[in-house]
Design an enzyme around this catalytic site. Sequence first.
Site, PDB file in Angstrom:
ATOM      1  N   PRO A 282      22.985 -32.630  17.661  1.00 14.70           N
ATOM      2  CA  PRO A 282      23.546 -32.588  16.313  1.00 14.70           C
ATOM      3  C   PRO A 282      24.655 -33.623  16.122  1.00 14.70           C
ATOM      4  O   PRO A 282      25.403 -33.913  17.058  1.00 14.70           O
ATOM      5  CB  PRO A 282      24.118 -31.168  16.206  1.00 14.70           C
ATOM      6  CG  PRO A 282      24.332 -30.728  17.608  1.00 14.70           C
ATOM      7  CD  PRO A 282      23.429 -31.517  18.503  1.00 14.70           C
ATOM      8  N   GLY A 283      24.720 -34.172  14.942  1.00 14.53           N
ATOM      9  CA  GLY A 283      25.813 -35.091  14.609  1.00 14.53           C
ATOM     10  C   GLY A 283      26.542 -34.542  13.398  1.00 14.53           C
ATOM     11  O   GLY A 283      27.651 -34.030  13.474  1.00 14.53           O
ATOM     12  N   CYS A 350      32.504 -55.366  -5.315  1.00 19.36           N
ATOM     13  CA  CYS A 350      31.906 -56.107  -6.417  1.00 19.36           C
ATOM     14  C   CYS A 350      30.412 -55.825  -6.565  1.00 19.36           C
ATOM     15  O   CYS A 350      29.583 -56.719  -6.431  1.00 19.36           O
ATOM     16  CB  CYS A 350      32.156 -57.599  -6.193  1.00 19.36           C
ATOM     17  SG  CYS A 350      31.567 -58.605  -7.521  1.00 19.36           S
ATOM     18  N   GLU A 351      30.066 -54.562  -6.752  1.00 19.52           N
ATOM     19  CA  GLU A 351      28.678 -54.191  -7.029  1.00 19.52           C
ATOM     20  C   GLU A 351      28.698 -52.977  -7.940  1.00 19.52           C
ATOM     21  O   GLU A 351      29.481 -52.047  -7.695  1.00 19.52           O
ATOM     22  CB  GLU A 351      27.928 -53.832  -5.726  1.00 19.52           C
ATOM     23  CG  GLU A 351      27.827 -55.003  -4.787  1.00 19.52           C
ATOM     24  CD  GLU A 351      26.695 -54.887  -3.769  1.00 19.52           C
ATOM     25  OE1 GLU A 351      25.720 -54.161  -4.024  1.00 19.52           O
ATOM     26  OE2 GLU A 351      26.819 -55.543  -2.730  1.00 19.52           O
ATOM     27  N   TYR A 379      28.844 -40.099   9.563  1.00 18.13           N
ATOM     28  CA  TYR A 379      28.298 -41.263   8.876  1.00 18.13           C
ATOM     29  C   TYR A 379      29.266 -41.761   7.805  1.00 18.13           C
ATOM     30  O   TYR A 379      28.857 -42.218   6.747  1.00 18.13           O
ATOM     31  CB  TYR A 379      26.909 -40.938   8.286  1.00 18.13           C
ATOM     32  CG  TYR A 379      25.995 -40.326   9.323  1.00 18.13           C
ATOM     33  CD1 TYR A 379      25.507 -41.092  10.375  1.00 18.13           C
ATOM     34  CD2 TYR A 379      25.661 -38.967   9.285  1.00 18.13           C
ATOM     35  CE1 TYR A 379      24.706 -40.532  11.354  1.00 18.13           C
ATOM     36  CE2 TYR A 379      24.864 -38.401  10.264  1.00 18.13           C
ATOM     37  CZ  TYR A 379      24.391 -39.185  11.297  1.00 18.13           C
ATOM     38  OH  TYR A 379      23.604 -38.635  12.266  1.00 18.13           O
TER      39      TYR A 379
HETATM   40  N1  LLP Z   1      19.199 -37.657  17.323  1.00 15.84           N
HETATM   41  C1  LLP Z   1      18.555 -38.744  16.869  1.00 15.84           C
HETATM   42  C2  LLP Z   1      17.521 -39.349  17.699  1.00 15.84           C
HETATM   43  C3  LLP Z   1      18.869 -39.278  15.609  1.00 15.84           C
HETATM   44  O1  LLP Z   1      18.217 -40.343  15.168  1.00 15.84           O
HETATM   45  C4  LLP Z   1      19.889 -38.675  14.829  1.00 15.84           C
HETATM   46  C5  LLP Z   1      20.244 -39.220  13.516  1.00 15.84           C
HETATM   47  C6  LLP Z   1      20.547 -37.543  15.349  1.00 15.84           C
HETATM   48  C7  LLP Z   1      20.169 -37.061  16.595  1.00 15.84           C
HETATM   49  C8  LLP Z   1      21.641 -36.836  14.603  1.00 15.84           C
HETATM   50  O2  LLP Z   1      21.201 -36.287  13.411  1.00 15.84           O
HETATM   51  P1  LLP Z   1      22.154 -35.330  12.545  1.00 15.84           P
HETATM   52  O3  LLP Z   1      22.359 -34.039  13.303  1.00 15.84           O
HETATM   53  O4  LLP Z   1      23.441 -36.028  12.328  1.00 15.84           O
HETATM   54  O5  LLP Z   1      21.405 -35.123  11.282  1.00 15.84           O
HETATM   55  N2  LLP Z   1      23.279 -42.280   7.990  1.00 15.84           N
HETATM   56  C9  LLP Z   1      22.524 -41.146   7.514  1.00 15.84           C
HETATM   57  C10 LLP Z   1      22.012 -40.287   8.651  1.00 15.84           C
HETATM   58  C11 LLP Z   1      21.187 -41.045   9.661  1.00 15.84           C
HETATM   59  C12 LLP Z   1      20.716 -40.179  10.773  1.00 15.84           C
HETATM   60  C13 LLP Z   1      20.076 -40.990  11.849  1.00 15.84           C
HETATM   61  N3  LLP Z   1      19.700 -40.242  13.008  1.00 15.84           N
HETATM   62  C14 LLP Z   1      23.393 -40.356   6.544  1.00 15.84           C
HETATM   63  O6  LLP Z   1      24.518 -40.746   6.281  1.00 15.84           O
HETATM   64  O7  LLP Z   1      22.935 -39.348   5.978  1.00 15.84           O
END
Ligand code: LLP
Length: 427
Positions: A282-283, A350-351, A379
């Site tokens: 999880p992130g 500037c967008e 993010y």
């Molecule tokens: N594991 C892998 C292989 C991933 O590609 C990702 C996220 C995660 C774990 C973590 O996912 P999470 O639990 O955070 O959903 N920039 C975008 C999100 C991109 C996610 C990419 N991969 C945003 O701001 O919504």
Amino acid sequence: MLGTKEHLSVENGHLLIDGADTVALSEEFGTPLYVTSEGRLRENFRNYRRAFLEADIYFAVKANGSLAVLRILALEGAGADVFSGGELLLARMAGIPMGMILFNGNSKRAEELELAVEANVRVSADSLEEAVALSRIAMEKNKTIEVVFRVNPDVSARTHPKIATGLRTSKFGIPSEEIVNVYKTALDLEGIRPVGLHCHIGSQILDIDPFVEATSRMMDLAADIVDMGADLEMMDFGGGLGIGYAPGMEAPGPADLARRVLPVFRAGCSDLGIRPRIVLEPGRSIAGDSAVLLTRVNVVKRSHLNFVGVDAGFNLLARPMIYDAYHHVVVANKADKKPEEKYTVVGPICESGDVLAGDRMLPAVAMGDIMAILDTGAYGFSMASQYNGQPRCAEVLVNGGRAELVRRAEDYSALLVGQMVPPRLLS
Ligand code: LLP
């Protein structure tokens, strides 16, 4: 909106995070400013711990690569999902044990595979070709690297198309129907040792069903691999659990996920007589709601809309621009005032797409007010850029009212780093 966010409160009309007054923070450290609640971060991690007692939780470093954040998670016992040599460095610097790091990526450079081999970290191979390349590098260095294979489970999760990763057409992973052959071939390669399977179906997913579906596909594939006579030591189900960004947006938590997914995993394991380690990555659901971005109002312009121009734009928070993402906005110095008028909060870039929040009912906004943009711990800073000659801002960590600077703001000299003008152009 602040209801479920116990780290946020209002006192004397000011928004507080983890007991610290955001208005005072913006005076002390300047704006724009990312402020992270240590308490909330720890609590979010512990929620996963409690829900998945037998799992290893590998924090997705892409969501937040700040060393202080990674260090806190390391102290809580987190591992790390890293997606580049740079993220591997950050995880290592934060003290995350090598045995708890998974090197992910769909297009890794040879030097990155070398780094993984040198560091002895487990690698998620995104193709057979990559596994072959890794085996060659590991053999040259007389090492054996543990490998999991990234499965494309062909599961459709309702989220923004740019962050759905488990679809058949996505660039990630090995098609389910090829996994067994790939695994079999890899078993004969020297220098690598296949130890399991990995998937990740997407991000900001608010419905548990796709996770259940992916788990059950993974268990079917596990059965095929066991049938082939191989063992599985690790099954990594990725991250992806969403958070409630907007008022009324219900988000399931780790406990809801565990309740639905663990029985499928356990039943599969007991049928097959295997006991793989379960890993999650999880992130967002760990770091997302732990931070706010504070930004000062430069100008209020009444034209066809009421524009509030602030000092942070999509250079510091790209999500609204890229994914049309909603981030709740609070006027931090008027947090007890009733909403009065509709405003569109825009950045200095500037967008015309540089809109952080469109059509929001807010108390009367004036120049110098401080806006807090909520849920920016995932993010947020990690996607920040220097576009338009904007140095990146500072980050502060708060814990029970105490604030510590954890990243200095860049100054203009940061825009010059590494640049060279050929001398012939200087005369
Ligand atoms: N594991 C892998 C292989 C991933 O590609 C990702 C996220 C995660 C774990 C973590 O996912 P999470 O639990 O955070 O959903 N920039 C975008 C999100 C991109 C996610 C990419 N991969 C945003 O701001 O919504």
